[in-house]
Design a protein around this motif. Structure first.
Motif, short mmCIF file in Angstrom:
data_model
loop_
_atom_site.label_atom_id
_atom_site.label_comp_id
_atom_site.label_asym_id
_atom_site.label_seq_id
_atom_site.Cartn_x
_atom_site.Cartn_y
_atom_site.Cartn_z
N ARG A 158 0.83 -1.20 0.00
CA ARG A 158 0.00 0.00 0.00
C ARG A 158 0.87 1.25 0.00
N SER A 180 -1.53 3.20 -3.99
CA SER A 180 -0.19 3.21 -4.60
C SER A 180 -0.23 3.99 -5.91
N LEU A 197 -7.08 -1.97 -5.98
CA LEU A 197 -6.55 -0.72 -6.52
C LEU A 197 -7.29 0.49 -5.94
N ALA A 200 -5.83 4.10 -5.96
CA ALA A 200 -4.56 4.09 -6.69
C ALA A 200 -4.54 5.18 -7.75
N ALA A 891 -10.03 4.99 -7.48
CA ALA A 891 -8.79 5.02 -8.26
C ALA A 891 -8.90 6.19 -9.25
#
Length: 929
Positions: A158, A180, A197, A200, A891
């Motif tokens: 993470r 990330s 995700l 992300a 995301a």
């Protein structure tokens, strides 16, 4: 040589060479590679001048003190040489040549993981190899293999900066990349099934030939879905509903093709003709419609029944259609002439289901009169009457080899019949409610069954054993149907959704929610890093104790979660009002097993000390003992005559105590599953039972205001501790077993000396009921939670209040220390779980500075005071379920390419998961401005 061991040497031996390397140097090397646009890392490090430059760079940015200036350069030089040598070894190693995620490397990979999983320096080196893929194409294979290892070891990925990494030909199944930065990443032939995700950053990514088991969840009907059917060529899924419509869906994209309107009431059944050109539909309006699939128009309307059409079926040659109704008749229709051929009478009640045999010579019918009848299609006469069920027949299905007929009934069992002899072959038990649908796989090896208990089960036809249980729907399963190639199972449910399942993996879709009702139970993992919470909202959460962030959510129970408990190896057990217990692997985020055996709510679960056995106590008045490894029921303990409220193992695992609303405590021999003793003494409900650490003494608390101490060996009451003037809600032994703490409705906490059986102290402070007490692991502190909305920390030796934590607007339900005694977790009826720093008395706030910093750096004005910054602190970091779903909530995506191995654009999948496409938002912003 076996390819499984076709390595020049064990890669873990190469990794071991980093044992003397400072972990910080890896990030420094990556920085200078990026800064100088290095493309051949090995060559760069082989040049002395470059190594010297690297040393000076690191010394400069680390600001070395004078006393270290002489030593540090030598250490750095040695570290750089080691890394250079390792890269030479890795470059020519099989680890940089072959796909390490394939089955042939499974055993050797297990051995490697076992050797390196606790080595922080090797883990840092593997991360270095992953980042190196963005710089040096020579290390793409080993970098991809490294990421696969990191994912399988459940290393925390993470909040990582993974920009521009180039990952190929590997598996990242269930990898956790929450928040990330994967911008500029290139993924080729990568399996991202179950990847997280959430939050992300995915700017300018290029993902090609991506694999994911996440199939389509099709939403569109406004009421219950009654029937689904897949076209013979496997391209179209048809669904019918209580909303009076039929919908056609593209299997490949999951998009709705057409909505067919015409019926005036509920459509119960649909069926494709064998050539796929016609779709037949039967409705509660007593009509059958034939639809032309090419034009999507009504081709013909067939009338004759005097009641609702409950089931329709084409003959294998497509020349006939059979229909059945609540008018107790079956009718055969000629498709070419669109006329009725014959009316078959015999059943005495509603006929729910009909089915042609694969060779078209036999028609089977199942009725509310509990019988199945076999009809000769040519003569239109009854061949046989099959009796055996004790309830109405809701579903029947022939195997494609014409050998077996399966029937599902209101009596909650499936029967398999020999078609030739009419004799019963097998009985399949497992579902806990009425069967709605059964269906054979095209290869006749597997039978799928759907039930009102919300589960789909897959059965091995040959052995009559359960192969898999598919859990995901939230209401009755109305229909199940296989795709022609047996790889996909479709299911329709009263939860208004359709789900497609991968038969091989049993992969399912899932809807993820947060806690929305009372939190009933919390429990720390043995290492103190994780807190589990179970709630009335049907979910379980895992929380990161250190950060206070939501670390995980366990989704799977279909009703309130009453109890959670960790084993010594961090397997988590949860007990629920849905009558099931689930075992979860916290490290992998995978549901390990679902244990079904109780017929009512599971109120309490408890592992024995070695983690091999789990006990569960239920409102069905029974206790179940489960083998944790095999997930099989070992024994059922009967004896209590009312709800079982609490179960607890002795520390040596030989004895189990249970407390019940029948006012008794029972001691059980775990090995023999026999009752050792029944303890009588309380005059009201038993609320809590607790063993001392040495296992010699059992304490019990009751609504009769008393605490009883029992000699476990003799089963005799040692003492009755009196002092509370209302219910005893909670008990806790100090770690050394010398003190027992009790919390009561009378607003007091009392400390009792176990040896003298005397009250040692009376702790006043709370001004309302005390719901929970808990000793710190060292026994020096006691925490208490109360209906007065406060948590208090007490010094056991001085008997003084040390701290008071406020902030809730509802009563405190439960409190528990982490094993290091530095953190206290509290739960209240407001559905809040909070973490407190015991030393400072301050709340540990949930935050993620790294992600907010990334957002702050983005050049888009839409990130100022908008929804993104508001929602991202609540992202699910890890979802634990039977099979982890693909997640991409919040995301942020800008441009890029996302295609699966079939060439399907995955943007629709990402959008359905809650991702934001910034270019679209920016266009909208421009239009507004």
């Amino acid at each position: 040589m076996d390819s499984t061991y076709d390595f020049k040497e064990d890669p873990s031996e190469v990794f071991a060479n980093v044992k003397d390397v400072d972990e910080q140097i890896f990030s420094h090397i990556i920085q200078i590679f990026r800064k100088n646009s290095i493309q051949d890392s090995q060559r760069y490090l082989s040049i002395e001048e470059n190594r010297n430059h690297l040393e000076k760079y690191i010394l400069k940015i680390e600001n070395i003190s004078c006393e270290d200036q002489e030593k540090k350069p030598n250490v750095l030089r040695n570290n750089i040489n080691i890394i250079s040598n390792i890269l030479k070894q890795i470059k020519d190693h099989d680890f940089n040549k072959n796909n390490f995620s394939t089955v042939q490397y499974l055993e050797i990979k297990k051995e490697v993981i076992e050797k390196i999983k606790e080595n922080k320096k090797i883990i840092s080196f593997l991360k270095f190899l992953v980042l190196l893929t963005a710089i040096d194409s020579q290390f793409i294979v080993c970098g991809s293999n490294s990421l696969n290892l990191l994912v399988e070891m459940r290393i925390d990925l993470r909040n990582q900066c993974l920009k521009n990494i180039n990952i190929q030909n590997t598996s990242l199944i269930e990898g956790n990349f929450t928040r990330s930065n994967l911008s500029g990443s290139k993924f080729t032939n990568v399996d991202i099934s179950g990847v997280n995700l959430n939050g992300a950053l995915l700017f300018n990514c290029k993902w090609q030939n991506i694999k994911t088991l996440e199939l389509n969840k099709l939403e569109g009907h406004s009421n219950c879905v009654n029937s689904v059917c897949i076209s013979p060529d496997g391209t179209i899924l048809a669904s019918s509903s209580d909303d009076k419509s039929i919908r056609l869906w593209a299997i490949k994209t999951g998009q709705q093709i057409e909505k067919l309107n015409g019926h005036t009431r509920t459509i119960f059944s649909i069926c494709f003709s064998p050539d796929g050109t016609i779709l037949a539909s039967g409705s509660q309006d007593s009509s059958i419609f034939l639809w032309d699939i090419n034009t999507r128009k009504i081709k013909a309307k067939l009338y004759g029944h005097r009641g609702g059409i409950l089931s329709i079926c084409f003959s294998p040659d497509g020349t006939k259609l059979a229909s059945c109704s609540d008018d107790t008749s079956i009718r055969l229709w000629n498709i070419k002439t669109e006329q009725q051929i014959e009316k078959l009478n015999g059943h005495t009640r509603t006929i729910f289901t009909i089915c042609f045999s694969p060779d078209g010579t036999i028609l089977a019918s199942g009725s509310q009169d509990s019988s199945i009848r076999l009809w000769d299609v040519q003569t239109r006469k009854k061949k046989a009457k099959l009796d055996g069920h004790r309830g109405g027949i809701l579903s029947i299905c022939f195997s494609l080899d014409d050998i077996t007929l399966a029937s599902g009934s209101e009596d909650m069992c499936i029967l398999l019949w020999d078609v030739k002899t009419g004799q019963q072959k097998a009985r399949l038990d497992g579902h806990t409610s009425i069967y709605q649908s059964v269906c054979f796989s095209p290869d006749s090896t597997t039978l799928a069954s759907g039930s009102r208990d919300q589960y789909i089960r897959l059965w091995d036809v040959k052995t009559a054993q359960l192969k898999a249980k598919l859990d995901g729907h939230s209401k009755w399963i109305q229909s199940v149907c296989y795709s022609p190639d047996s790889t996909i199972l479709a299911s329709g449910s009263q939860d208004q959704s359709i789900r497609l399942w991968d038969v091989k993996t049993s992969q399912q879709n899932a809807k993820l929610d947060g806690h929305s009702h009372i939190v009933f139970s919390v429990w720390f993992s043995h290492d103190g890093t994780t807190l589990a919470s179970g709630s009335e909202d049907k979910n379980i959460y895992l929380w990161d104790v250190q950060t206070g962030c939501q670390k995980a959510k366990l989704y799977g129970h279909s009703n309130s979660v009453y109890s959670v408990c960790f084993s010594i190896d961090d397997t988590l057990a949860s007990g629920s009002e849905d009558r099931s217990i689930r075992l979860w692997d916290v490290r992998t985020g995978q549901q390990k097993a679902k244990l079904c055996g109780h017929s009512e709510a599971v109120q309490s679960v408890c592992f024995c000390s070695d983690g091999t056995t789990l006990a569960s106590g239920s409102w069905d008045q029974s206790i179940c003992l489960w083998d944790v490894k095999t997930a099989q029921l070992k024994a059922t303990l009967h004896g209590h005559t009312c709800y079982i409220q609490s179960v607890c193992f002795s520390n040596d695992g030989t004895t189990l105590a249970s407390g019940s609303w029948d006012k008794t405590i029972r001691l059980w021999d775990v090995q023999t599953a026999q009752l050792k003793a029944t303890l009588h003494g309380h005059t009201s409900f038993i609320q809590s039972v607790c063993f001392s650490n040495d296992g010699t003494t059992l304490a019990s608390g009751s609504n009769d205001k008393n605490i009883c101490l029992w000699d476990v060996q003799t089963g005799q009451q040692i003492a009755k501790l009196q002092g509370h003037c209302s219910y005893v809600n909670s008990l806790c032994f100090s770690p050394d077993g010398t003190i027992l703490a009790s919390g009561s409705h009378d607003k007091s906490i009392r400390l009792w000396e176990v040896k003298t059986k005397q009250q040692k102290a009376l702790l006043h402070g709370h001004n309302n009921q005390v719901w929970a007490v808990c000793f710190s692991p060292d026994g020096c502190k006691l925490a208490s939670g109360s209906h007065d909305k406060s948590i208090r920390i007490w010094e056991v030796n001085t008997e003084q209040q040390k701290a008071k934590f406020d902030g809730y607007i509802e009563s405190i339900h439960s409190v528990c220390f982490s094993p290091d005694a530095l953190t206290l977790v509290s739960v209240n009826y407001e559905k809040q779980i909070r973490l407190w720093d015991v030393q400072t008395g301050s709340e540990i706030e949930s935050q993620n500075e790294n992600y907010n910093k990334i957002l702050a750096q983005l050049p888009f004005p839409l990130f100022k005071n908008n929804v993104f910054l508001q929602v991202n602190s609540y992202l699910t970091i890890l979802c634990i379920s039977q099979t982890s779903p693909f997640q991409a909530q919040d995301a942020l995506i800008l441009k890029g390419e996302f295609f699966n191995f079939q060439g399907v654009d995955l943007r629709s999948l990402l959008k359905s998961k809650g991702s934001y496409f910034l270019e679209l938002i920016l266009e909208q912003q421009k239009k507004k401005n």
